[in-house]
Design a protein around this motif. Structure first.
Motif, PDB file in Angstrom:
ATOM      1  N   PRO A 132      71.145  56.177  11.549  1.00 14.89           N
ATOM      2  CA  PRO A 132      70.189  56.949  10.725  1.00 14.89           C
ATOM      3  C   PRO A 132      69.656  56.105   9.578  1.00 14.89           C
ATOM      4  O   PRO A 132      70.389  55.308   8.988  1.00 14.89           O
ATOM      5  N   LYS A 133      68.376  56.272   9.308  1.00 15.60           N
ATOM      6  CA  LYS A 133      67.738  55.524   8.230  1.00 15.60           C
ATOM      7  C   LYS A 133      67.649  56.431   7.013  1.00 15.60           C
ATOM      8  O   LYS A 133      66.929  57.428   7.026  1.00 15.60           O
ATOM      9  N   VAL A 134      68.386  56.095   5.993  1.00 14.96           N
ATOM     10  CA  VAL A 134      68.360  56.873   4.757  1.00 14.96           C
ATOM     11  C   VAL A 134      67.254  56.305   3.877  1.00 14.96           C
ATOM     12  O   VAL A 134      67.253  55.115   3.569  1.00 14.96           O
ATOM     13  N   PRO A 135      66.294  57.136   3.508  1.00 15.84           N
ATOM     14  CA  PRO A 135      65.201  56.613   2.693  1.00 15.84           C
ATOM     15  C   PRO A 135      65.685  56.245   1.290  1.00 15.84           C
ATOM     16  O   PRO A 135      66.502  56.947   0.693  1.00 15.84           O
ATOM     17  N   THR A 136      65.223  55.128   0.823  1.00 16.80           N
ATOM     18  CA  THR A 136      65.571  54.692  -0.540  1.00 16.80           C
ATOM     19  C   THR A 136      64.282  54.654  -1.359  1.00 16.80           C
ATOM     20  O   THR A 136      63.193  54.415  -0.831  1.00 16.80           O
TER      21      THR A 136
END
Length: 155
Positions: A132-136
């Motif tokens: 999963p790509k966690v938005p930063t």
């Protein structure tokens, strides 16, 4: 006198009528007492947590499409086998028709197998769990402030 299609139409209409009668009877007999818990989202017996808009693995769709492909193949092969597998038809043609129909079926299945091999070689059937790509985001607000706001509205 009804034709064969008329009889089939009567069976379909009778099936719909039966379904309607059963659903109407169930509506009359069942209790209707909605409450907050019954109207909440069901998530395997657990309380729903978070947003429902999550990343969904696209490979589920690929597997479903491959399943539909081979399911449609069977839909074509069953009638083909009943029509071209008739002993009288094969006898009349001296067995030549049966061999031709069998070769045709093998060609059909081979083309579908070639498509499956292509999908397999390309790696579309490899089941790799995506990370999963966690938005930063760059911000001057401290992270613990976000956590305090979330904790306050969580209750």
């Amino acid at each position: 006198m009804l034709s064969d299609f008329g009889i089939i139409l009567l069976f379909i209409l009778a099936a719909f009528a039966f379904i309607g009668i059963v659903l109407f009877g169930a509506r009359l007999l069942r209790p209707n007492r909605p409450n907050v818990e019954k109207n909440s989202t069901y998530e395997s017996g657990e309380e729903p947590v978070g947003n429902a808009n999550v990343q969904f693995n696209i490979r589920f769709y690929v597997v479903a499409l491959v399943f539909v492909l081979f399911d449609v193949e069977l839909v074509f092969l069953f009638p083909w086998a009943t029509v071209f597998g008739q002993a009288a038809l094969i006898r009349e043609t001296g067995g030549l028709w049966g061999w031709f129909a069998l070769a045709e079926a093998f060609l059909f299945v081979a083309i579908l197998a070639l498509g499956l091999a292509y999908v397999w070689v390309k790696g579309y059937l490899d089941w790799v769990k995506p990370q999963p790509k966690v938005p930063t985001m760059e911000t001057k607000v401290p992270a613990d402030l976000y956590q305090r706001v979330n904790d306050r509205y969580k209750r």
